[in-house]
Motif scaffolding. Structure first.
Motif, PDB file in Angstrom:
ATOM      1  N   LYS A 185       0.707  -8.937   5.948  1.00  0.00           N
ATOM      2  CA  LYS A 185       0.441  -7.536   5.621  1.00  0.00           C
ATOM      3  C   LYS A 185       0.661  -6.646   6.837  1.00  0.00           C
ATOM      4  O   LYS A 185       1.257  -5.571   6.743  1.00  0.00           O
ATOM      5  CB  LYS A 185      -0.988  -7.381   5.104  1.00  0.00           C
ATOM      6  CG  LYS A 185      -1.317  -5.969   4.662  1.00  0.00           C
ATOM      7  CD  LYS A 185      -2.723  -5.889   4.090  1.00  0.00           C
ATOM      8  CE  LYS A 185      -3.055  -4.460   3.654  1.00  0.00           C
ATOM      9  NZ  LYS A 185      -4.422  -4.356   3.102  1.00  0.00           N
ATOM     10  N   ARG A 186       0.168  -7.086   7.995  1.00  0.00           N
ATOM     11  CA  ARG A 186       0.351  -6.300   9.221  1.00  0.00           C
ATOM     12  C   ARG A 186       1.829  -6.253   9.604  1.00  0.00           C
ATOM     13  O   ARG A 186       2.328  -5.236  10.101  1.00  0.00           O
ATOM     14  CB  ARG A 186      -0.497  -6.889  10.348  1.00  0.00           C
ATOM     15  CG  ARG A 186      -0.451  -6.106  11.651  1.00  0.00           C
ATOM     16  CD  ARG A 186      -1.713  -6.371  12.464  1.00  0.00           C
ATOM     17  NE  ARG A 186      -1.921  -7.776  12.715  1.00  0.00           N
ATOM     18  CZ  ARG A 186      -1.615  -8.389  13.879  1.00  0.00           C
ATOM     19  NH1 ARG A 186      -1.057  -7.695  14.861  1.00  0.00           N
ATOM     20  NH2 ARG A 186      -1.856  -9.654  14.052  1.00  0.00           N
ATOM     21  N   SER A 209       3.386  -3.657   6.971  1.00  0.00           N
ATOM     22  CA  SER A 209       2.915  -2.274   6.999  1.00  0.00           C
ATOM     23  C   SER A 209       2.986  -1.636   8.381  1.00  0.00           C
ATOM     24  O   SER A 209       3.084  -0.416   8.497  1.00  0.00           O
ATOM     25  CB  SER A 209       1.475  -2.193   6.473  1.00  0.00           C
ATOM     26  OG  SER A 209       0.599  -2.919   7.319  1.00  0.00           O
ATOM     27  N   TRP A 263      -4.330   9.312   5.840  1.00  0.00           N
ATOM     28  CA  TRP A 263      -4.255   8.820   4.472  1.00  0.00           C
ATOM     29  C   TRP A 263      -3.957   9.975   3.516  1.00  0.00           C
ATOM     30  O   TRP A 263      -4.513  11.056   3.652  1.00  0.00           O
ATOM     31  CB  TRP A 263      -5.566   8.157   4.070  1.00  0.00           C
ATOM     32  CG  TRP A 263      -5.829   6.851   4.757  1.00  0.00           C
ATOM     33  CD1 TRP A 263      -6.734   6.609   5.740  1.00  0.00           C
ATOM     34  CD2 TRP A 263      -5.158   5.617   4.517  1.00  0.00           C
ATOM     35  NE1 TRP A 263      -6.676   5.298   6.127  1.00  0.00           N
ATOM     36  CE2 TRP A 263      -5.726   4.663   5.396  1.00  0.00           C
ATOM     37  CE3 TRP A 263      -4.140   5.228   3.656  1.00  0.00           C
ATOM     38  CZ2 TRP A 263      -5.305   3.335   5.416  1.00  0.00           C
ATOM     39  CZ3 TRP A 263      -3.712   3.903   3.684  1.00  0.00           C
ATOM     40  CH2 TRP A 263      -4.291   2.987   4.551  1.00  0.00           C
ATOM     41  N   GLU A 278       3.978   2.758   0.322  1.00  0.00           N
ATOM     42  CA  GLU A 278       3.244   1.636  -0.259  1.00  0.00           C
ATOM     43  C   GLU A 278       1.912   2.174  -0.758  1.00  0.00           C
ATOM     44  O   GLU A 278       1.347   3.092  -0.163  1.00  0.00           O
ATOM     45  CB  GLU A 278       3.020   0.536   0.783  1.00  0.00           C
ATOM     46  CG  GLU A 278       4.299  -0.104   1.267  1.00  0.00           C
ATOM     47  CD  GLU A 278       4.055  -1.213   2.282  1.00  0.00           C
ATOM     48  OE1 GLU A 278       2.866  -1.442   2.621  1.00  0.00           O
ATOM     49  OE2 GLU A 278       5.024  -1.833   2.725  1.00  0.00           O
ATOM     50  N   ARG A 279       1.418   1.604  -1.835  1.00  0.00           N
ATOM     51  CA  ARG A 279       0.154   2.046  -2.407  1.00  0.00           C
ATOM     52  C   ARG A 279      -0.968   1.119  -1.940  1.00  0.00           C
ATOM     53  O   ARG A 279      -0.822  -0.105  -1.974  1.00  0.00           O
ATOM     54  CB  ARG A 279       0.230   2.082  -3.929  1.00  0.00           C
ATOM     55  CG  ARG A 279       1.261   3.094  -4.443  1.00  0.00           C
ATOM     56  CD  ARG A 279       1.468   2.948  -5.946  1.00  0.00           C
ATOM     57  NE  ARG A 279       2.495   3.861  -6.413  1.00  0.00           N
ATOM     58  CZ  ARG A 279       2.245   5.068  -6.910  1.00  0.00           C
ATOM     59  NH1 ARG A 279       1.001   5.500  -6.987  1.00  0.00           N
ATOM     60  NH2 ARG A 279       3.228   5.845  -7.322  1.00  0.00           N
ATOM     61  N   VAL A 280      -2.069   1.723  -1.514  1.00  0.00           N
ATOM     62  CA  VAL A 280      -3.194   0.970  -0.972  1.00  0.00           C
ATOM     63  C   VAL A 280      -4.464   1.398  -1.701  1.00  0.00           C
ATOM     64  O   VAL A 280      -4.746   2.596  -1.819  1.00  0.00           O
ATOM     65  CB  VAL A 280      -3.359   1.227   0.534  1.00  0.00           C
ATOM     66  CG1 VAL A 280      -4.524   0.413   1.084  1.00  0.00           C
ATOM     67  CG2 VAL A 280      -2.068   0.890   1.281  1.00  0.00           C
ATOM     68  N   LEU A 336      -8.340   1.831  -1.749  1.00  0.00           N
ATOM     69  CA  LEU A 336      -9.468   1.948  -0.825  1.00  0.00           C
ATOM     70  C   LEU A 336     -10.612   2.672  -1.526  1.00  0.00           C
ATOM     71  O   LEU A 336     -10.420   3.785  -2.041  1.00  0.00           O
ATOM     72  CB  LEU A 336      -9.063   2.738   0.429  1.00  0.00           C
ATOM     73  CG  LEU A 336      -8.071   2.089   1.388  1.00  0.00           C
ATOM     74  CD1 LEU A 336      -7.688   3.086   2.484  1.00  0.00           C
ATOM     75  CD2 LEU A 336      -8.665   0.837   2.012  1.00  0.00           C
ATOM     76  N   GLU A 355      -6.739   5.316  -4.878  1.00  0.00           N
ATOM     77  CA  GLU A 355      -5.421   4.853  -4.465  1.00  0.00           C
ATOM     78  C   GLU A 355      -4.849   5.816  -3.434  1.00  0.00           C
ATOM     79  O   GLU A 355      -4.813   7.026  -3.650  1.00  0.00           O
ATOM     80  CB  GLU A 355      -4.489   4.754  -5.667  1.00  0.00           C
ATOM     81  CG  GLU A 355      -3.168   4.057  -5.344  1.00  0.00           C
ATOM     82  CD  GLU A 355      -2.315   3.840  -6.583  1.00  0.00           C
ATOM     83  OE1 GLU A 355      -1.682   2.782  -6.680  1.00  0.00           O
ATOM     84  OE2 GLU A 355      -2.282   4.738  -7.447  1.00  0.00           O
ATOM     85  N   ASP A 385       0.648   4.815   1.912  1.00  0.00           N
ATOM     86  CA  ASP A 385       0.963   4.484   3.296  1.00  0.00           C
ATOM     87  C   ASP A 385       2.480   4.486   3.416  1.00  0.00           C
ATOM     88  O   ASP A 385       3.198   4.354   2.422  1.00  0.00           O
ATOM     89  CB  ASP A 385       0.387   3.115   3.664  1.00  0.00           C
ATOM     90  CG  ASP A 385       0.364   2.874   5.168  1.00  0.00           C
ATOM     91  OD1 ASP A 385       0.645   3.832   5.921  1.00  0.00           O
ATOM     92  OD2 ASP A 385       0.068   1.740   5.587  1.00  0.00           O
ATOM     93  N   SER A 430       6.130   3.113   4.151  1.00  0.00           N
ATOM     94  CA  SER A 430       6.853   1.840   4.195  1.00  0.00           C
ATOM     95  C   SER A 430       7.869   1.866   5.333  1.00  0.00           C
ATOM     96  O   SER A 430       8.131   2.914   5.932  1.00  0.00           O
ATOM     97  CB  SER A 430       7.580   1.591   2.875  1.00  0.00           C
ATOM     98  OG  SER A 430       8.662   2.513   2.723  1.00  0.00           O
TER      99      SER A 430
END
Length: 372
Positions: free
Chosen positions: A123-124, A127, A215, A234-236, A238, A242, A245, A247
């Motif tokens: 993931k890191r 992203s 964000w 990208e959708r995150v 939290l 939603e 972020d 890409s």
């Protein structure tokens, strides 16, 4: 045919490590330097690798491709080479050896560690790592110029190849790659097409906010969303909401156009205003932030030649938001937050065409940092 490259931006992997370090069922291909490698004596390893012939695969994919670029006239024998390596022990070590071998062949070399580019946390890697790589490569292209600069994407993770090719298309530089079984490098020349400049101007606020690490809530942009933007973000999820972020492709898109806009802004923006009006704030308490908001709107009017006035239309004392400017219908809306409250305001300008309004949005977003 292009003139030989004076600068090569080369991604570095660990193919050399694979030749030196024994693996299960496979002995070292360079057993005489395996001990020096394990002891961190990379100069000794470089001396041995430099002594190998240019066609010896044990030199590793990166050196093989760079040797071939010079041999086939794609690059000058004294070309500057910048190496971009992963944030891993093997990546650092391989880059040090490659750099020393290249210096022995007369190349000026500079190393760049790509933060977050590692394989322990996928993931890191996706992203953050790929985005850092994009920023570093784009910065180097701008520093050395598109004419005479190329990208060698042979080394490193496979995802880097895709990113490098997109960078090449966006910035107009050739990208080279050599598979270990290929007899020579292949090139991905820049295509005679361009990305959508208007799309970037319309969404420059969201892209700039994401690039700053802010964000952006999906609900705040959903009404105006354009499907083509999906590859840029990208959708995150939290806290049951939603967020968006940036890409790696979005980073390329933003890097390419924000610097292009700086050189073309004067041509795209509408004429300066001959008359300006004081900003207007609706009449309520503003939670003690009225003075700060008034000062912000005054700066937008005073600092921006084509802005004629600003007027607020929304206030929420308990909703944080990203700071940005955007198109809403035929108007330009500013969204501002101190991290606790959010104010929205209309920005009146001298723009009379859709293109001028898009340019205003891009220019206003470029000024966000000076107003914060």
């Amino acid at each position: 045919m292009r003139e030989p490259l004076h600068t090569i931006l080369c991604t570095v992997g660990t193919s050399l490590v694979g030749h030196i370090t024994p693996a299960a069922g496979r002995p070292s291909a360079l057993p005489d330097v395996a001990e020096a490698w394990s002891e961190g004596d990379f100069e000794a390893v470089a001396r041995r690798v430099a002594a190998l012939g240019p066609d010896d695969r044990r030199t590793g994919a990166e050196l093989q491709s760079l040797y071939d670029l010079v041999a086939r006239g794609h690059a000058r024998p004294d070309a500057r080479i910048e190496l971009f390596h992963s944030a891993t022990p093997d990546g650092r070590a391989a880059a040090r050896v490659v750099a020393e071998v290249l210096r022995r062949r007369g190349h000026p070399v500079e190393l760049h560690e790509v933060e977050h580019l590692q394989d322990a946390d996928p993931k890191r890697f996706r992203s953050k790592g790929l985005r850092v790589l994009v920023k570093l490569l784009c910065r180097a292209v701008r520093a050395w110029g598109t004419a005479g600069t190329g990208i060698d994407a042979t080394g490193g993770y496979k995802a880097q190849i895709a990113v490098a090719v997109v960078i090449g298309q966006a910035l107009g530089v050739p990208v080279f790659y050599r598979h270990e079984r290929f007899p020579e490098v292949i090139s991905f020349p820049p295509l005679p097409v361009s990305l959508d400049y208007g799309l970037w101007m319309r969404w420059s606020g969201v892209l700039a906010a994401l690039d700053r690490g802010e964000w952006v809530r999906w609900l705040d942009v959903a009404d105006d969303w354009e499907p083509v933007m999906e590859t840029m973000v990208e959708r995150v999820a939290l806290e049951e909401s939603e967020f968006l972020d940036l890409s790696a492709m979005g980073q390329v898109f933003h890097e390419a156009f924000r610097h292009r806009f700086r050189s073309e802004a004067d041509r795209l923006l509408p004429p300066p205003a001959t008359q300006k009006s004081q900003p207007r704030l609706t009449d309520h308490a503003w939670g003690g932030a009225r003075t700060r908001i008034g000062a912000l709107l005054a700066r937008v009017v005073d600092d921006t030649p084509y802005v004629t006035s600003c007027r607020t239309h929304y206030w929420n004392p308990d909703l944080p938001s990203a700071c940005l400017f955007r198109l809403r219908g035929e108007g330009i809306e500013g969204v501002w937050s101190d991290g606790t409250w959010t104010v929205k305001f209309w920005v009146d300008t001298t723009a009379v065409t859709p293109g001028q309004r898009e340019a205003c949005v891009a220019d206003l977003n470029a000024r966000v940092a000076q107003w914060r």
